[in-house]
Structure formats: structure tokens, C-alpha cells
Design a protein around this motif. Structure first.
Motif, short mmCIF file in Angstrom:
data_model
loop_
_atom_site.label_atom_id
_atom_site.label_comp_id
_atom_site.label_asym_id
_atom_site.label_seq_id
_atom_site.Cartn_x
_atom_site.Cartn_y
_atom_site.Cartn_z
N GLN A 357 0.84 -1.20 0.00
CA GLN A 357 0.00 0.00 0.00
C GLN A 357 0.88 1.26 0.00
OE1 GLN A 357 -2.97 -0.02 -0.73
NE2 GLN A 357 -3.43 2.15 -0.44
N LEU A 358 1.94 1.21 0.78
CA LEU A 358 2.84 2.37 0.82
C LEU A 358 3.47 2.61 -0.55
CD1 LEU A 358 4.25 4.52 2.57
CD2 LEU A 358 6.06 2.86 3.00
N ALA A 359 3.86 1.54 -1.22
CA ALA A 359 4.46 1.67 -2.55
C ALA A 359 3.44 2.24 -3.54
CB ALA A 359 4.95 0.31 -3.03
N ARG A 360 2.23 1.70 -3.50
CA ARG A 360 1.19 2.17 -4.45
C ARG A 360 0.90 3.66 -4.24
NH1 ARG A 360 -1.46 -3.45 -3.61
NH2 ARG A 360 -1.64 -4.15 -5.76
N GLU A 361 0.85 4.09 -2.99
CA GLU A 361 0.56 5.51 -2.72
C GLU A 361 1.69 6.41 -3.22
OE1 GLU A 361 -2.20 6.56 -2.08
OE2 GLU A 361 -3.29 5.35 -0.63
N GLN A 362 2.93 5.95 -3.07
CA GLN A 362 4.05 6.78 -3.58
C GLN A 362 3.99 6.88 -5.10
OE1 GLN A 362 8.01 6.32 -1.58
NE2 GLN A 362 7.00 4.58 -0.63
N LEU A 363 3.63 5.77 -5.73
CA LEU A 363 3.51 5.80 -7.20
C LEU A 363 2.37 6.72 -7.61
CD1 LEU A 363 5.07 4.28 -9.47
CD2 LEU A 363 5.59 3.48 -7.20
N ARG A 364 1.23 6.60 -6.91
CA ARG A 364 0.05 7.40 -7.27
C ARG A 364 0.38 8.90 -7.14
NH1 ARG A 364 -3.85 9.93 -4.46
NH2 ARG A 364 -3.22 9.11 -2.43
N LEU A 365 0.98 9.28 -6.02
CA LEU A 365 1.27 10.70 -5.82
C LEU A 365 2.33 11.20 -6.79
CD1 LEU A 365 0.96 10.75 -1.93
CD2 LEU A 365 -0.53 11.93 -3.55
N THR A 366 3.28 10.32 -7.13
CA THR A 366 4.32 10.70 -8.09
C THR A 366 3.72 10.98 -9.47
OG1 THR A 366 6.03 9.42 -6.97
CG2 THR A 366 6.35 9.78 -9.33
N ILE A 367 2.88 10.07 -9.95
CA ILE A 367 2.32 10.24 -11.30
C ILE A 367 1.37 11.43 -11.31
CG2 ILE A 367 1.03 9.12 -13.17
CD1 ILE A 367 3.88 7.98 -12.61
N GLN A 368 0.65 11.60 -10.21
CA GLN A 368 -0.24 12.77 -10.11
C GLN A 368 0.56 14.07 -10.22
OE1 GLN A 368 -3.22 12.11 -7.01
NE2 GLN A 368 -2.81 14.20 -6.33
N GLU A 369 1.65 14.16 -9.46
CA GLU A 369 2.47 15.38 -9.44
C GLU A 369 3.09 15.63 -10.84
OE1 GLU A 369 2.68 17.18 -6.69
OE2 GLU A 369 4.25 18.62 -7.26
N LEU A 370 3.66 14.57 -11.42
CA LEU A 370 4.33 14.75 -12.72
C LEU A 370 3.32 15.07 -13.82
CD1 LEU A 370 6.96 11.82 -12.66
CD2 LEU A 370 7.40 14.27 -12.27
N SER A 371 2.19 14.39 -13.83
CA SER A 371 1.25 14.60 -14.94
C SER A 371 0.56 15.95 -14.83
CB SER A 371 0.23 13.45 -15.01
OG SER A 371 -0.50 13.37 -13.82
N GLN A 372 0.34 16.42 -13.59
CA GLN A 372 -0.31 17.72 -13.46
C GLN A 372 0.66 18.88 -13.70
OE1 GLN A 372 -2.44 17.76 -9.73
NE2 GLN A 372 -3.87 16.19 -10.45
N ARG A 373 1.87 18.73 -13.19
CA ARG A 373 2.80 19.87 -13.30
C ARG A 373 3.60 19.86 -14.59
NH1 ARG A 373 5.96 20.78 -7.81
NH2 ARG A 373 6.96 22.32 -9.16
#
Ligand code: HEM
Length: 403
Positions: A357-373
Motif C-alpha cells: 500500500q505504501l508503494a502504491r501511494e508513492q507511485l500514485r502521488l508521483t504520477i499525479q504530481e508529474l502529470s499535473q505539473r
């Protein structure tokens, strides 16, 4: 010139997928000399092995590909650890070692660390060059997971770089052929990391805090802290830290790589961020970070029709199962819109990943940050991508991006 055994292994590690395909098509199991093991590559067979830990022991799951030279061993003798850890034990001992980790990575603990993960993703992206170029592995993927697991364990941020570096060096020492001088230098870095961890063990024993280091220390002691218990606690912490950061670093690298190689899917994610969790699952399935671990038969067993004696070594390929067409239609295609089917990137059963779960959340927040910014993110064409030869942290060496 003759090819050395390590060249052959390198080739397999850089692209294991054709080997898995051959093994899946064969009758029964195939013995692969490069892996020195029976290759288990079908989804149903991998599941069967993982569901029968009493027949398939984890004792050899971390067996090194390379045995360090005596001079490097001598250096390691000045460190800590070298005791059985959660991933290499079975039965009651395994459960005892696993309990504090499961508590420390519970859904509530993961939820509590998310604001910190979000803050770090933003700070790291802020630090990207202003010239529209970044090498993602060193500037981001190699940093976020260490910061996050360091926070959960309770490390001072100032100690995180040495601990992360020590983890990479431990992997190099045990899984890459290095010249002797390099082995000694790597062993020195590993020992330096272990001494940092031992300081935490002694401090948390004297003054426990609300962190995972304190829980791990408490789980190995019942009063005094003996030298043997310091070895146990350092080994335990080292294993948790490595399992936590090297794998997640690898998956960040391959996820971004495949999304950018499939431009239309990247653009779809930028337009429809609700698809990010499904994209993370597809990336974890398609180019699995932890390709496989070994198991050892505890008695004569028959698997997929092949009779194995007691003491046989298997390579249990999570990455092979995840490309099995019997479970995943058109398995070689990277497709973030595919219907969700449970994959084995995080294992299954008694040893199933407690950090998923910790890994999935880091991936989710990473892709969110990169795709939005940085929606204009692209692979820098002048830097061809080269995969690291490894079965345990599959990722590009470097990932040069532009926007
Ligand atoms: C993309 C990231 C990750 C991947 C692909 C991954 C994958 C796996 C897999 C496949 C296993 C099962 C090994 C086996 O059956 O022998 C496992 C076990 C484990 N993972 Fe993860 N993992 C990831 C992230 C993490 C994180 C973030 C942590 C900790 C913070 C973690 C801690 C562990 C531990 C301690 C085990 C051993 C569990 C046991 O033996 O009972 N992992 N992981």
C-alpha cells in the motif's frame, strides 16, 4: 571472445521475458542453468508455490548471485546483521519477525505519512533543472522512497542518504561482479550503514519513540539489549529499509518509462487523473520490479507435473506470472485501460508484501504530481534507455527526460 557466465546472466536479467515465455510453453518445469534453479513462470504454478510455504521454504530467497571475496567478507565482519530476516525465514520465526512490520505499515500508518509523501513529491519536482531537463532516477526516483521509509522507521533526514547509499552498495556487492577493490569499498559502505542503524537500535532501546525502529527493537528484546540482539535488530532494519526503497525506486523508473513510451496513454492520464491507480497497477504488472525470488523444497514434491527432490531450488518468477496469457490477455501489451485482474507484483500469501500500500501511494502521488505539473514530459531521445541487469530491482539505470 568467449562469453563469461555473467554475460549470459546479464542478458537474461536485462530481458527475462523470452525465457519466461519458453518456460510457460514447456511441459512441466524447465531448469535454467543461468539461474541455477527450476524456473516457475506460469501464474497458476507461482500461486501454488506461494500458497504452500511449508513445502517451499524461503530460506534461500535472498541467495546472492555473487559470493564476495574473503577480503570483502573480512570487512563485513566489522559490521552488524547477517542473521535470518523476515524474507528468509519460515513458520513461527517468520511470523514473529513480520508482526512489527505489518503493524508499522498498517493502513492507518500509511495514511498518516501521506501528507509527508505529497510534500516531498512537490519539493523534489521543484528541484528539477530550470532548463527543462532532468535525470529522473537520481533527482527523484532514488530519493523519494528513502525519505518516506526513513520517516516511517524514524531516521533523522540527515542519515537517509548514507542509509540509501549503503542499500545500493549491499545490492551491488551481492548481485554484481565487482573487482576486489570495489568489493572492499562497497563492504565498507555497507558496514558504515550498519553502524548508523546500530546507533538507532541503541538509542531506541534506551528511549523508545513512536516509530518503527522502536517497535523492531522492542520485538527482539525483553529488557537488556545484548550484542546478539543488536545484530538481529540491525539485520531486521536493514532488510526492511532495502525492501522499502530499492523496489519503489525501481517501479517509479519503469512506470514513468512505459507511460512516456506510450504517449497516448500518458496524455489520457493527464486528461483523466482518476485513471492513475489503474495505470500504477498496469506498470507493476507489465514490468515487475521484483522479478522473482528463490524457494527451496522441504520434501519431495510434484509441481506442474515435474517431480522435484527435497532441497531443489526454484526461481519463482512474479514477472513471468504477470505475463501469463492464461491470466492476462495480450500480456506483453502495456495498456492502462485493461480490465483489472489481480497480478503478483507484490507476491501473495505468508510472505506477500507488507509495504504494497505504501508503494502504491508513492507511485500514485508521483504520477499525479508529474502529470499535473509537467504534462509535456518526454523521454530525451539522445539518451537511449538501458535496463539494469537485475532480477530484484528491475529499472532503467538512468531516465533522462525533457519538457
Ligand atoms: C514497488 C515496490 C515494491 C514491490 C514490487 C515489492 C514486492 C514484494 C514482493 C513480491 C514480496 C514477496 C517476496 C516473497 O514472496 O518472497 C515482498 C515482500 C516484502 N516487502 Fe515488498 N515490495 C515493494 C515495496 C515495499 C515497501 C515500500 C516495503 C516497506 C516499506 C516493502 C517491504 C517488504 C517486506 C518487509 C517483505 C518481506 C515480507 C515477508 O517475507 O513476510 N516492500 N515485496
Amino acid at each position: 571472445m568467449d562469453r563469461q557466465p555473467h554475460d549470459v546472466l546479464d542478458e537474461l536479467q536485462r530481458d527475462p521475458y523470452p525465457h519466461y515465455e519458453r518456460a510457460r510453453r514447456a511441459d512441466g518445469l524447465v531448469h535454467v542453468p543461468e539461474l541455477d534453479a527450476w524456473l516457475v513462470a506460469r501464474d497458476a504454478d507461482v500461486r501454488e508455490v506461494l500458497r504452500r510455504p511449508e513445502d517451499f521454504s524461503s530460506a534461500n530467497s535472498l541467495r546472492p548471485d555473487v559470493l564476495p571475496a574473503p577480503a570483502a567478507f573480512a570487512v563485513l565482519g566489522g559490521g552488524f546483521g547477517g542473521r535470518p530476516v523476515v524474507v528468509t525465514t519460515d513458520g513461527a520465526v517468520h511470523q514473529q519477525l513480520r508482526a512489527p512490520i505489518v503493524r508499522g505499515l498498517s493502513p492507518a500508518r500509511v495514511a498518516a505519512v501521506l501528507p509527508y509523501v505529497a510534500e516531498r513529491t512537490a519539493v523534489l519536482v521543484d528541484s528539477f533543472g530550470k532548463d527543462g531537463r532532468v535525470e529522473l532516477m537520481s533527482a527523484y526516483a532514488g530519493r523519494l522512497p528513502g525519505d518516506v521509509i526513513g520517516r516511517i522507521v524514524g531516521l533523522d533526514p540527515a542519515d537517509v542518504p548514507a542509509v540509501v547509499h549503503g542499500g545500493h552498495r549491499a545490492e551491488e556487492l551481492l548481485f554484481r561482479p565487482l573487482a576486489q577493490a570495489e568489493q572492499i569499498a562497497a563492504a565498507e559502505d555497507v558496514v558504515a550503514m550498519q553502524h548508523v542503524l546500530d546507533r538507532y537500535v541503541r538509542e531506541r532501546h534506551a528511549r523508545p519513540r513512536e516509530d518503527l525502529a522502536s517497535e523492531i527493537v522492542a520485538s527482539v528484546t525483553d529488557g537488556e539489549l545484548t550484542l546478539e540482539q543488536r545484530h538481529e535488530a540491525v539485520g531486521h532494519l536493514q532488510n526492511l529499509l532495502l525492501a522499502g526503497h530499492l523496489t519503489t525506486t525501481a517501479l517509479i523508473g519503469t512506470t514513468v518509462l512505459h507511460l512516456l513510451r506510450h504517449r497516448a496513454q500518458w496524455e489520457l492520464l493527464c486528461a483523466e487523473p482518476d485513471r492513475i491507480p489503474a495505470a500504477v497497477e498496469e506498470a507493476a504488472r507489465h514490468d515487475t520490479a521484483l522479478q522473482g525470488f528463490r524457494r527451496l523444497t522441504t520434501r519431495p514434491v510434484t509441481l506442474a507435473g515435474t517431480e522435484l527432490p527435497a532441497g531443489a531450488t526454484l526461481f519463482v518468477a512474479f514477472g513471468g506470472a504477470n505475463r501469463d496469457p492464461a491470466r492476462h490477455p495480450e500480456p506483453d501489451t502495456f495498456d492502462i485501460t485493461r480490465a483489472p485482474v489481480r497480478h503478483l507484483a507484490f507476491g501473495l500469501g505468508a510472505h506477500g508484501c507488507p509495504g504494497a500500500q505504501l508503494a502504491r501511494e508513492q507511485l500514485r502521488l508521483t504520477i499525479q504530481e508529474l502529470s499535473q505539473r509537467l504534462p509535456g514530459l518526454r523521454l530525451a531521445e539522445e539518451h537511449p534507455v538501458e535496463m539494469r541487469p537485475t532480477m530484484i530491482h528491475r529499472s532503467p539505470y538512468r531516465l533522462h527526460l525533457t519538457w
